[in-house]
Design an enzyme around this catalytic site. Sequence first.
Site, PDB file in Angstrom:
ATOM      1  N   SER A 256       0.448  -1.079  -0.245  1.00 27.21           N
ATOM      2  CA  SER A 256       0.206  -0.141   0.494  1.00 27.21           C
ATOM      3  C   SER A 256       0.594   1.295   0.082  1.00 27.21           C
ATOM      4  O   SER A 256       2.125   0.780  -0.384  1.00 27.21           O
ATOM      5  CB  SER A 256      -0.556   0.304   1.184  1.00 27.21           C
ATOM      6  OG  SER A 256      -0.051   0.681   2.390  1.00 27.21           O
ATOM      7  N   LYS A 257      -0.033   2.816   0.126  1.00 28.37           N
ATOM      8  CA  LYS A 257       0.934   3.635   0.040  1.00 28.37           C
ATOM      9  C   LYS A 257       2.070   3.856   1.136  1.00 28.37           C
ATOM     10  O   LYS A 257       3.054   4.195   0.962  1.00 28.37           O
ATOM     11  CB  LYS A 257       0.217   4.489   0.066  1.00 28.37           C
ATOM     12  CG  LYS A 257      -0.571   5.004  -0.987  1.00 28.37           C
ATOM     13  CD  LYS A 257      -0.550   6.377  -1.524  1.00 28.37           C
ATOM     14  CE  LYS A 257      -1.497   6.804  -2.824  1.00 28.37           C
ATOM     15  NZ  LYS A 257      -2.851   7.385  -2.776  1.00 28.37           N
ATOM     16  N   ARG A 258       2.021   3.091   2.483  1.00 25.41           N
ATOM     17  CA  ARG A 258       2.175   3.263   3.165  1.00 25.41           C
ATOM     18  C   ARG A 258       4.151   2.528   2.967  1.00 25.41           C
ATOM     19  O   ARG A 258       5.192   3.412   3.424  1.00 25.41           O
ATOM     20  CB  ARG A 258       2.124   2.357   4.052  1.00 25.41           C
ATOM     21  CG  ARG A 258       1.180   2.462   5.172  1.00 25.41           C
ATOM     22  CD  ARG A 258       0.464   1.501   7.178  1.00 25.41           C
ATOM     23  NE  ARG A 258      -0.059   0.688   5.920  1.00 25.41           N
ATOM     24  CZ  ARG A 258       0.065  -0.654   5.973  1.00 25.41           C
ATOM     25  NH1 ARG A 258       1.995  -0.946   6.137  1.00 25.41           N
ATOM     26  NH2 ARG A 258       0.127  -1.630   5.552  1.00 25.41           N
ATOM     27  N   GLY A 260       5.494   3.108   0.380  1.00 24.96           N
ATOM     28  CA  GLY A 260       6.102   4.049  -0.810  1.00 24.96           C
ATOM     29  C   GLY A 260       4.993   3.838  -2.431  1.00 24.96           C
ATOM     30  O   GLY A 260       3.980   3.987  -2.020  1.00 24.96           O
TER      31      GLY A 260
END
Length: 484
Positions: A256-258, A260
């Site tokens: 996920s965006k966490r 990167g």
Amino acid sequence: MCYMSAALLTTVANEIMTVVTRFAPSPTGFLHLGGAHTALFNWLYARHHGGKFLLRVEDTDRARSTDEAVDAILDGLKWLGLDWDGDVISQFSRVERHAEVAEQLVAAGAAYRCYCTPEELAEMRENAKAEGRPMRYDGRWRDRDPSEAPAGVSPTIRLKAPQEGETVIADLIQGTVRVANDQMDDMVLLRGDGTPTYMLAVVVDDHDMDVTHALRGDDHLTNAFRQTQIYNALGWEPPIFAHMPLMHGPDGKKLSKRHGAVAVHLYRDMGFLPEAMRNYLLRLSWGHGDDEIISDAQAIEWFDFVDVVRSPARFDVAKLNNLNGHYIRQADDKRLTDLIMPQIETILEGEIASESEARILAGMPNLKERAKTIIELAESAVFYARSRPMPLTPKAEKILDETARQNLAKLRNEYASHSEWTSGTLEELARSFAEREELKLGKVAQPIRAALTGTNVSPPIFSVMEVLGQEETVARLDDVLGQN
Ligand code: GLU
């Protein structure tokens, strides 16, 4: 009952039909790494079999689907080099066909109209919640006569799903998976407003597109059971399913965006080459012996589901970097030059020396040896494009001390009158100068590097001199010596 093994099933299947795969993204954002992974495997499988790779945009959710998102996905696929066959198919454009199939099922007695009110459904949901079980429609309209229909309710159409036995899928990656039919309720096929549910739309589209292999993320495995029930009700042959592992971040959690960047275009912007991305995404959950570097031709020749790893793939940017370095070294010099020129123009804010492009092209064989990304490549080539005088980094300043400058002044005169401007003879000259002055070659070469590039790291400096040419080399030395 006896089921064919997945491997046998593919062998039989491939012999009798043209393989048709499809990538079916929902256009709600950009092309994500997970989508690219799925698309790549579909593409490879189709190309391996000389079949077709189709693209269907699942845009029935009008509130969430945008044209920009469709364009972004197409751009991502194009950049990755995953060319699809035929036109892009819009799922939304086929809603009438979806409704027609739902009606066909009602007419055949395999589906029915359900007149449950939103309140009734809410009550079922509440009860399920209170009893701690998943909500399941209780089938209250399954056998009820439509003449009992209340006024003012637009009915949904539900599948008359089998209540006994089990639904079995021979998945090419997951193996044989089964679920008891009493675990599934009568799913909605067509909503009260006449729009199809995702389950119905996927089945009808895959069937009409002659899809032979539905390859997608394993988050769709449970949907495959429901879709199989719809296929069975219609008397249609389901495609062969293959549910591939999802991508995880380095910490083992779903990507996920966490973690990167998850959108493919960001990797392009970070300076990755599409062939490196393809090789990387392929190796994430597929292997061929110990091979790490796999060309497209090899991938197409070797790809098969039996080698797909079932456990989730972990995204590791260090590996991607290494592969990218490899593909940069392999890449054509002109292509790399074209890729970095716009970035160099940005770095230098348009203040570019006129011979820049020719110099960079000539210097590319050495420049590309050390870059891991296109951005690094551009940064390492800036000194070729800068107009004189070169600004000096603090390290270059330090190298250019008093003694270094004195030596450089003598060397400058030798180079100014040197006639054969090739890296070999330029190096020879520096070596004999170093011998005469009883210096190590590095003591001579580093100041030259500092003066010519303004930095302390560059490709082999005598090759740099050859690329810059005599006039520019001497002029850059003079700049440092204060003689211009
Ligand atoms: N539209 C679905 C998704 O984006 C894919 C459905 C499928 O491949 O069957 O996850």
